[in-house]
Design an enzyme around this catalytic site. Structure first.
Site, PDB file in Angstrom:
ATOM      1  CE  LYS A   1       3.337   3.091   1.535  1.00 15.34           C
ATOM      2  NZ  LYS A   1       4.759   3.460   1.653  1.00 15.34           N
TER       3      LYS A   1
ATOM      4  NE  ARG B   1      11.903  -1.600   7.830  1.00 16.06           N
ATOM      5  CZ  ARG B   1      12.692  -0.590   7.465  1.00 16.06           C
ATOM      6  NH1 ARG B   1      13.613  -0.127   8.290  1.00 16.06           N
ATOM      7  NH2 ARG B   1      12.546  -0.032   6.283  1.00 16.06           N
TER       8      ARG B   1
END
Ligand code: BES
Ligand code: MN
Ligand code: ZN
Length: 486
Positions: free
Chosen positions: A267, A342
């Site tokens: 990030k 996910r």
């Protein structure tokens, strides 16, 4: 009213105040007993009974109370549980220096129990302060008059409802504390220990699957994410079984990333990496709901599941381009290591899908795209079953937790087709929360009803709001409780 104590709090409707700013007849006697303090307070603050407005004053003279708190409840015909909760929160915030406090709120739709529950929820959720990580416990040292007793006035005996509300609140507080805890404290081991404590305290069954057990089940997607962490992954499975025959069997699955660095797709600046301890908000809602439900004891069997790990970087990290095989045999090309939630949920959903439950609901701080779509206060949800969608919506509505249904647009699956594997884990930027939901759907095959709730926005708040503090909100617990007991 014959209440005597340090404080008195009143909920007033707009219609309780007349055109000229004076009180309606029904409150004249009370005003007189308070030596005019009520009418003075209302006049001084130009209080009109609007929702989210309040006045607090000290009462002098010989009156039976020393402090008067008045909160607005809006129009009586549109009174909601949420207005009562927010009113109770305003009372909690204004009740400093009262050791004893009486709260008089009008009943919603003549339902004293529902009213009492909402007031207790709002009051207690607004009162909670997290000082676990302060070296000095400011509250104890600096506030001499700590509230010791709150009495609900005019609602009859609500003892059992109050207990129920407190059980629900305890679950919300647990979720807040889990999310607020720093990632060097609330790590996968700590989360498993916490599940153990819930199981021990409330008599739930617990299975913690260690890494080797996950390997044996073929959880390659979950373990791919976990690879770079120095901490062991923990797959948590708590079960509440009612003593009476179960009316239905449900599973709740929560994303449990105790920290999300993004992995090798690290990030960057401005990406919110410093708040990515909140990436276990789904697991927190799941365990918070477990704590509440274990105490409420509904006649429903509930499985609480989280695949807990961190998304880190190291020489062991999964690489962009790696292909992982999930426990249902599906292969996934990892084109972005930051779409890790996910991957962990894929194996958690396959596991839940094998339990033979009637419905699965997962909660996950899954995508920034969902925040772009709905803003910070509203969760997006997707469902393969209309009845489940309707019951979740109504559970969320009565909890005052905002949700909005989004489409499972099958065509968008094209965006996550992979030339080399069954799918890839990331699609185009546009519709990113929808492709994430479509990805998850691939891992639920045998369960008739499944819904996914993307709580990336409401798990964390920049500002305090009503009974919700800034930071960790505990979002989801009350919706889940309402859904399970419905
Ligand atoms: N945990 C994040 C999503 C998130 C973002 C939660 C902001 C809370 C606040 C998730 O793992 C993530 O990084 N998602 C990526 C997906 C992208 C790579 C397809 C995102 O939303 O940017
Ligand atoms: Mn991520
Ligand atoms: Zn994440």
């Amino acid at each position: 009213m014959d209440w005597t104590g340090d404080g008195l709090a009143l909920g007033l409707f707009e219609a309780d105040i007349q055109e000229d700013g004076s009180l309606v007849e029904a409150y004249q006697a009370l005003d007189k007993a308070l030596e005019g303090a009520l009418s003075d307070a209302i006049a001084d603050a130009e209080f009109k009974g609007k929702p989210d407005s309040s006045v607090a004053i000290r009462v002098g003279g010989q009156a039976a109370v020393k402090k008067l708190i008045v909160v607005g409840l809006g129009k009586s015909e549109s009174l909601t549980l949420e207005t009562l909760r927010r009113g109770a929160a305003a009372i909690a915030k204004a009740s400093q220096r009262c050791k004893t406090l009486g709260i008089q709120m009008p009943a919603i739709a003549e339902d004293s129990a529902a009213t009492a529950q909402a007031v207790v929820e709002g009051f207690e959720l607004a009162s909670h302060k997290d000082t676990r990580f302060k070296s000095k416990q400011e509250d104890e040292e600096e506030t001499p008059d700590v509230l010791t007793q709150v009495t609900l006035l005019g609602l009859g005996d609500q003892a059992s409802t109050i207990v129920k509300a407190q059980q629900i609140v305890s679950g919300v507080i647990l979720a807040r504390e889990m999310v607020a805890a720093p990632p060097n404290d609330m790590d996968p081991i700590a989360m498993a220990n916490l599940a153990q404590a819930i199981a021990d305290d409330h008599g739930l069954k617990l299975d913690i699957l260690e890494k080797d057990a996950c390997e044996a089940l073929g959880m390659g997607a979950f373990l791919g994410v976990a690879k770079a962490s120095d901490l062991p992954p923990k797959f948590i499975h708590l079960v509440y079984e009612p003593s009476q025959p179960a009316r239905k069997k449900l599973a709740i699955v929560g994303k449990g990333l105790t920290f999300d660095s993004g992995g090798l797709n690290l990030k960057g600046p401005g990406s919110g990496i410093e708040t990515m301890k909140m990436d276990m908000g789904g697991a927190a809602a799941t365990l918070g709901a477990a704590k509440a439900i274990a105490q409420l004891k509904p006649d429903v069997e509930v499985h609480f599941i989280s695949a807990a790990t961190e998304n880190m970087i190291s020489g062991h990290a999964m690489r962009p381009g790696d292909i992982l095989t999930a426990s249902n045999g599906k292969t996934i090309e990892v084109n972005n290591t930051d779409a890790e939630g996910r991957l962990t949920l894929a194996d958690a959903l396959v596991y839940a899908d094998k339990l033979g439950v009637d419905a699965i609901v997962d909660l996950a701080t899954l995508t920034g795209a969902c925040i772009v779509a709905l803003g910070g206060n509203i969760a997006g949800f997707w469902s393969i079953d209309d009845d489940l969608a309707a019951s979740l919506k109504s559970a969320a509505d009565s909890a005052g937790e905002k949700v909005w249904q989004m489409p499972l647009e099958a065509k968008y699956f094209d965006g996550i087709k992979s030339p080399i594997a069954d799918m890839k884990n990331t699609g185009p930027r546009a519709g990113g929360s929808i492709t994430a939901a479509l990805f998850l759907k691939e891992f639920v095959k045998d369960t008739p009803a499944w819904a996914h709730i993307d709580i990336a926005g409401p798990t964390w708040a920049d500002k305090e709001n009503g009974y919700s503090p800034s930071g960790a909100t505990g979002y989801g617990v009350r919706t889940l409780v309402n859904w399970v007991v419905s």
